[in-house]
Design a protein around this motif. Structure first.
Motif, short mmCIF file in Angstrom:
data_model
loop_
_atom_site.label_atom_id
_atom_site.label_comp_id
_atom_site.label_asym_id
_atom_site.label_seq_id
_atom_site.Cartn_x
_atom_site.Cartn_y
_atom_site.Cartn_z
N ARG A 195 0.82 -1.33 -0.01
CA ARG A 195 -0.06 -0.08 -0.02
C ARG A 195 0.90 1.29 0.02
NH1 ARG A 195 -4.18 -2.56 -2.13
NH2 ARG A 195 -5.61 -3.73 -0.72
N PRO A 196 0.41 2.34 -0.37
CA PRO A 196 1.03 3.56 -0.61
C PRO A 196 1.70 4.11 0.80
CG PRO A 196 -0.74 3.66 -1.74
CD PRO A 196 -1.28 2.21 -1.07
N ALA A 197 2.77 4.81 0.62
CA ALA A 197 3.38 5.29 1.75
C ALA A 197 2.53 6.13 2.76
CB ALA A 197 4.59 6.02 1.38
N GLY A 198 1.46 6.47 2.01
CA GLY A 198 0.47 7.63 2.83
C GLY A 198 -0.64 7.93 1.78
N VAL A 199 -1.76 8.57 2.27
CA VAL A 199 -2.59 8.78 1.28
C VAL A 199 -2.35 9.63 -0.06
CG1 VAL A 199 -5.22 10.02 1.25
CG2 VAL A 199 -4.12 9.32 3.33
N GLY A 200 -2.54 9.40 -1.09
CA GLY A 200 -2.31 9.95 -2.42
C GLY A 200 -0.97 9.77 -2.85
N ALA A 201 -0.13 8.90 -2.05
CA ALA A 201 1.33 8.84 -2.52
C ALA A 201 1.52 7.95 -3.90
CB ALA A 201 2.30 8.41 -1.46
N SER B 208 6.12 9.21 -3.99
CA SER B 208 5.83 10.71 -3.89
C SER B 208 5.21 11.03 -2.47
CB SER B 208 4.99 11.33 -5.00
OG SER B 208 3.39 10.97 -4.68
N ALA B 209 5.47 12.50 -2.15
CA ALA B 209 5.18 13.03 -0.77
C ALA B 209 3.66 12.61 -0.79
CB ALA B 209 5.37 14.26 -0.64
N PRO B 210 3.09 12.22 0.36
CA PRO B 210 1.63 11.84 0.76
C PRO B 210 0.81 13.05 0.64
CG PRO B 210 2.79 10.54 2.19
CD PRO B 210 4.02 11.46 1.36
N VAL B 211 -0.31 13.23 0.61
CA VAL B 211 -1.08 14.30 0.73
C VAL B 211 -1.50 14.39 2.43
CG1 VAL B 211 -3.34 15.24 0.23
CG2 VAL B 211 -2.36 13.69 -1.32
N GLN B 212 -1.47 15.53 2.89
CA GLN B 212 -1.85 15.64 4.10
C GLN B 212 -3.37 15.86 4.33
OE1 GLN B 212 0.78 18.11 6.60
NE2 GLN B 212 2.19 16.31 6.17
N ALA B 213 -3.99 14.56 4.06
CA ALA B 213 -5.32 14.58 3.99
C ALA B 213 -6.18 15.05 5.40
CB ALA B 213 -5.79 13.43 3.47
N PHE B 214 -5.46 14.11 6.44
CA PHE B 214 -6.16 14.01 7.70
C PHE B 214 -5.76 15.16 8.65
CE2 PHE B 214 -5.38 9.28 6.67
CZ PHE B 214 -6.28 9.13 5.69
N THR C 171 -15.96 13.14 3.46
CA THR C 171 -14.62 12.22 3.82
C THR C 171 -13.45 13.09 3.51
OG1 THR C 171 -13.69 10.19 2.87
CG2 THR C 171 -14.69 11.45 1.29
N PHE C 172 -12.23 12.73 4.09
CA PHE C 172 -11.10 13.46 3.95
C PHE C 172 -10.36 13.43 2.55
CE2 PHE C 172 -11.02 11.93 8.56
CZ PHE C 172 -11.00 13.45 9.28
N PRO D 131 -7.34 5.29 3.98
CA PRO D 131 -7.55 4.23 4.80
C PRO D 131 -8.69 4.65 5.78
CG PRO D 131 -5.41 5.30 5.18
CD PRO D 131 -5.82 5.92 3.86
N LEU D 132 -9.08 5.80 5.78
CA LEU D 132 -10.08 6.26 6.81
C LEU D 132 -11.42 6.49 5.88
CD1 LEU D 132 -8.31 8.75 9.10
CD2 LEU D 132 -9.22 6.55 9.63
N ARG D 133 -11.92 5.51 4.88
CA ARG D 133 -12.66 5.64 4.28
C ARG D 133 -14.07 4.71 4.94
NH1 ARG D 133 -9.71 1.59 2.93
NH2 ARG D 133 -10.32 -0.17 1.92
#
Ligand code: FES
Ligand code: FES
Lengths: 771, 167
Positions: A245-251, A299-305, A532-533, A539-541
């Motif tokens: 899985r991605p290193a973070g949301v949107g990565a 790529s740098a993940p999105v700071q979604a949360f 939703t974020f 992962p917070l869906r």
């Protein structure tokens, strides 16, 4: 007839694409077998029409009653209950009843498992089809034995002439091998699918099998180690896959260095599709090693949360996505504005994870020219067939989903997504692939039970009566990910590979539905859905987790009722009875729980000795869910120094209408109580700005042995006059509220945020003492 | 690198060719088709993978193959049969213990190991022995009843055989 072996009679796989998997019950060789049979690849795979009797039930020559159902066993004993229901109508021993469950080519679409409906609704067509089969069999027997049907009786599948048992014939002789083909009238669809035929089901008053504690039919095979779970399915030529899985949301995987896998034998392929990454290898250990070793430049993940401690502030400040007024009687706002006595409180409930014991496993065999087969333990196989077809760009009749039992799923946690992952990997390598998720793939990346916040206020008059109540809920949608995985965008792997989720819906935390519908002269209830974020691959869906919205909403409403009772010095049970209206069943469960818990009638809190290191208290909560009533009393001890809450005793009174299997029901309730105790005291998904940080059993703790109460009393109120209601979820609902109310009773401190972890309880208590 | 290892499982010796670092769990499941040790976490946190190695309950997801070689390994498959279930299995069946049962391998194997060492565990000893196991469905209360039942039946059987010996 020789006694059947006490093993599960579930037949889970029919021939397909050259494979045949099943159980051999012969002699002592009771092992799952995998055979290669010369079955030609199929051209299409269609779901049987529910309008035919033989789509539901067939009588075999050896007297087996083979039942076909689109429902599935998720560990709560539904197979056993269904055996009883079918056996009852047909007058056969339950051991004769064998099942094919959740196979899209073999069973009608009953919507799969969900909402505690498998017995309440899902059993109806089985009951009616069985009654019709009995009717037809009696007609056949009447011809063969030369007497009218009303002069026949049936005992364990043997039809004989009343008063002349020497004239007899068995079901197998009458119908064995040939199908009893009769047209049925079909009504409804999905969960509500029903059929009616010529036979009328029995009067519940005459039941002899339904209502008895038939032992779980699957238990011996499981405990003796002969049972096949989804994780044990092996097909010829099968490879092993793991997802990364991605290193973070949107990565996004900007670089993937396949050279990093040098030295790992048997790696077949690295699969990258947008943000979806997987590895496929010849054996499982190589797949695990490769998934760990693969060097990916994300790529740098999105700071979604938000930061975790800002979650509830964020939810209150966010512009709602949807609004619904759930109740509006009188003028609650006006009454509150002028009230002399007001109580106002807010409650907060976190994201929780399904965190299933088995982290998710599926096998996919992609066949571009034939029928693609998916083996999966997902709760809704027919919907999954649609979703996988869309994902692979196939028509639904080119996908065959074979349901095989997984560990308990408690909603749409992730087994659907595992199937999607397997499908993507099998498509990429052109061979069957088994995907086994690792722990974090389930706990961190599975869909979540959504967080919610509640603000309640009430006005009280001089006599201590509630004159007005206002309820406001704000929740992430529990159907952002629909429980039905009937579109590609529902599946995480698809989302990561760039498919949008277009089927999500708004689901609120609903007054009067997810908590008891108390009556007040002025009442206003409104709910908001928090957006939703991050729309794809988060992962917070939000999705359904056991009793969607119930434990959270009931935690808020039943805590607030307790606060109101305390504010007027009333006993919590008496106070509830005053506002529950004319609901006799609600009153009955409350009265019964008071009696069994030896409830000591007095207002809360009980004043503890100021110096006591450990204080004790009791709390109650009520839950009403689709016609099932539950009242729970928790007795707790709270340790002053640590803030640790230990539940010493739980008393749970349960009324779900007619009881099909009392012992099975007790087991389900006991398990619900233990699981919901963990949700009340321990479970909270943690996260940072881009990632869920609850990844395993240490960072996402659940009920352990030390948490188990010393005494658990389950009281069943049987209502044979009422149809069976749902029992899979309702007893999860009131636990958290009952515990929070007991903590208040013990300490005088109200904890309004779940879970009631030691840190939280200690902090609340400490503040109260110093304030 | 694959090495040839000799494994003694449920009284039978098997020659397996696998990476010596590969956890025993995958060798049992994939090479020997012994599916009851189950994957739950791979981290030693849940017990689903429990096997008995030289008499002790061990987490096979963390035990490298090289360290399992030459030891006496028992899996759930080696406990009892349909005709002659192990008393722990008989007790767990009688108590209708589990919901999904995915966790049961850990509880049954740990219960056997516990009762082999301590035929009469107190409630506190039982909880302590089981604290490191997970049952996500919440079957705990029935598990405790089953272990008490198993302990009682094993003690009764032991007393009986003592009595027979002294008779
Ligand atoms: S799988 Fe080994 S402890 Fe969880
Ligand atoms: S019974 Fe399902 S995890 Fe234990």
């Amino acid at each position: 007839m020789a006694a059947k072996l006490p093993l599960s009679r579930r037949e889970f796989v029919k021939g397909t694409g050259g494979l045949l998997i099943g159980f051999s019950l012969a002699d002592s060789a009771i092992v799952p077998q995998l055979l290669s049979a010369a079955v030609p690849p199929q051209a299409a795979s269609t779901t049987p029409s529910p309008a035919r009797l033989d789509a539901w039930l067939r009588i075999e020559k050896d007297e087996t009653i083979r039942v076909f159902t689109g429902k599935a066993e998720i560990g709560m004993g539904v197979e056993t209950a269904y055996s009883q229901i079918v056996a009852e109508e047909l007058d056969v021993a339950p051991a004769r009843v064998a099942f094919v469950m959740g196979d899209t080519a073999e069973t009608a679409d009953q919507g799969g498992v969900g909402g505690s409906t498998s017995v309440a609704q899902g059993a109806k067509p089985l009951r009616n089809a069985s009654a019709t089969a009995r009717f037809l069999l009696l007609q056949l027997a009447a011809t063969r034995l030369g007497v009218p049907p009303d002069q026949l009786e049936v005992k364990d599948g043997i039809v004989s002439v009343k008063g002349d048992p020497s004239k007899h014939i068995s079901y197998g002789e009458l119908a064995g091998g040939t199908d009893l083909n009769d047209a049925l009238n079909v009504s409804g669809a999905g969960f509500g699918l029903n059929v009616q035929g010529a036979g009328k089901p029995k009067d519940p008053a005459s039941y002899t099998v339904v209502g008895t504690s038939l032992p779980r039919v699957d238990m011996p095979a499981k405990i003796l180690g002969h049972f096949t779970y989804i994780t044990d399915v092996r097909v010829p030529g099968m490879l092993h896959g793991r997802v990364i899985r991605p290193a973070g949301v949107g990565a996004t995987p900007a670089t993937v260095d396949e050279k990093s896998l040098q030295g790992i034998p048997g790696v077949v392929k690295v699969v990258v599709k947008g943000n979806f990454v997987g590895v496929v290898a010849e054996n499982e250990w190589s797949a695990i090693r490769a998934a760990k070793a693969l060097k990916i430049g994300w790529s740098a993940p999105v700071q979604a949360f938000p930061e975790r401690e800002d979650l509830y502030r964020h939810m209150r400040a966010a512009t709602p996505k949807a609004t619904r007024v759930m109740a509006n009687q009188g003028d609650a706002a006006a009454v509150l504005a002028t009230a002399t006595k007001k109580v106002e409180s807010s409650y907060e409930w976190p994201f929780q994870s399904h965190a299933s014991m088995g982290p998710g496993c599926a096998v996919a065999d992609f066949q571009p020219a034939g029928v693609t087969t998916i083996w999966s333990g997902a709760q809704k196989p027919h919907a999954l067939q649609q979703g996988i077809a869309q994902l692979l760009n196939l028509s639904a009749d080119k996908v065959h989903v074979i349901w095989v039992e997984d560990s308990g799923s408690y909603g749409r946690g992730g087994y659907e997504d595992t199937a999607g992952d397997a499908a993507l990997l099998s498509q990429a390598v052109g061979r069957p692939v088994r995907v086994q998720w690792m722990r974090a793939d389930m706990t961190a990346w599975g869909a979540k039970g959504p967080a919610s916040v509640f603000d309640l206020s009430a006005a009280l008059d001089a006599a201590g009566s509630v004159t007005a109540l206002q309820y406001t809920s704000r929740a992430f949608s529990g159907t952002e990910i629909l429980p039905q995985p009937n579109s590609a965008g529902n599946l995480l792997g698809a989302q990561l590979s760039g498919v949008a989720n277009t089927t999500g819906a708004d689901e609120f935390a609903v007054w009067g539905d997810m908590a008891p519908r108390y009556e007040f002269p002025n009442l206003h209830a409104v709910g908001y859905v928090v957006p939703t974020f991050y729309a794809t691959g988060s992962p917070l869906r939000g999705t359904h987790l056991r009793d969607p919205g119930g434990p959270a909403t009931t935690f808020a409403v039943e805590s607030f009722m307790d606060e109101l009772a305390a504010s007027v010095g009333a006993d919590p049970i008496e106070f509830r009875l005053k506002y529950i209206g004319n609901d006799a069943r609600a009153k009955a469960v409350l009265a019964s729980v008071a009696e069994h818990a030896k409830w000591d009638r007095r207002p809360s809190p009980k004043k503890p000795a100021a110096s006591a290191e450990v204080v004790a208290g009791r709390g109650v909560a009520l839950a009403i869910r689709n016609g099932t009533y539950v009242a729970t009393v928790a007795e707790v001890e709270v340790a002053r120094r640590t803030g640790l809450v230990h539940v010493k005793r739980i008393v749970c009174v349960h009324d779900c209408g007619l009881i099909v299997n009392p012992e099975g029901l007790r087991a389900v309730i006991s398990a619900n109580l233990m699981q919901s105790l963990g949700r009340a005291l321990k479970e909270e998904v943690t996260f940072n700005r881009s990632n869920v940080t609850s990844v395993d059993w240490t960072t996402y703790p659940v009920t352990r042995a030390s948490d188990v109460p010393e005494q658990i009393d389950i009281v069943l109120l049987n209502r044979p006059d009422l149809p069976p209601g749902g029992a899979g979820e309702p007893s999860s609902r009131p636990t958290a509220a009952a515990i929070a109310n007991a903590v208040f009773d013990a300490t005088g401190v109200r904890v309004r945020q779940a879970p009631l972890s030691p840190a939280r309880v200690k902090a609340a208590w400490g503040t109260a003492v110093s304030a | 690198m694959n090495t040839n290892t000799s494994l003694k499982v449920n009284g039978q010796t098997h020659a397996v060719s696998a990476d010596s670092d590969c956890p025993l769990l995958y060798v049992l499941r994939d090479d020997l088709a012994l599916h009851n040790p189950r994957f739950g976490c791979g981290l030693g946190q849940c017990g689903a993978c429990t096997v008995i190695v030289d008499g002790r309950a061990v987490r096979s997801c963390l035990l490298p193959l090289s360290r399992a070689a030459g030891k006496e390994i028992v899996t759930l498959e080696g406990l009892g049969t349909l005709e002659k279930p192990h008393p722990v299995q008989a007790a767990f069946i009688a108590e209708q213990t589990f919901q999904c049962g995915y966790c049961l391998n850990g509880w049954v194997m740990s219960a056997k190991a516990l009762l082999d060492q301590n035929p009469n565990p107190s409630d506190a000893e039982m909880r302590k022995a089981f604290e490191s196991l997970v049952c996500r469905c919440g079957s705990h209360a029935r598990i405790f009843s089953a272990v008490r039942r198993a302990a009682a039946s094993m003690r009764a059987a032991a007393n009986l055989s003592d009595a027979q010996r002294s008779a």
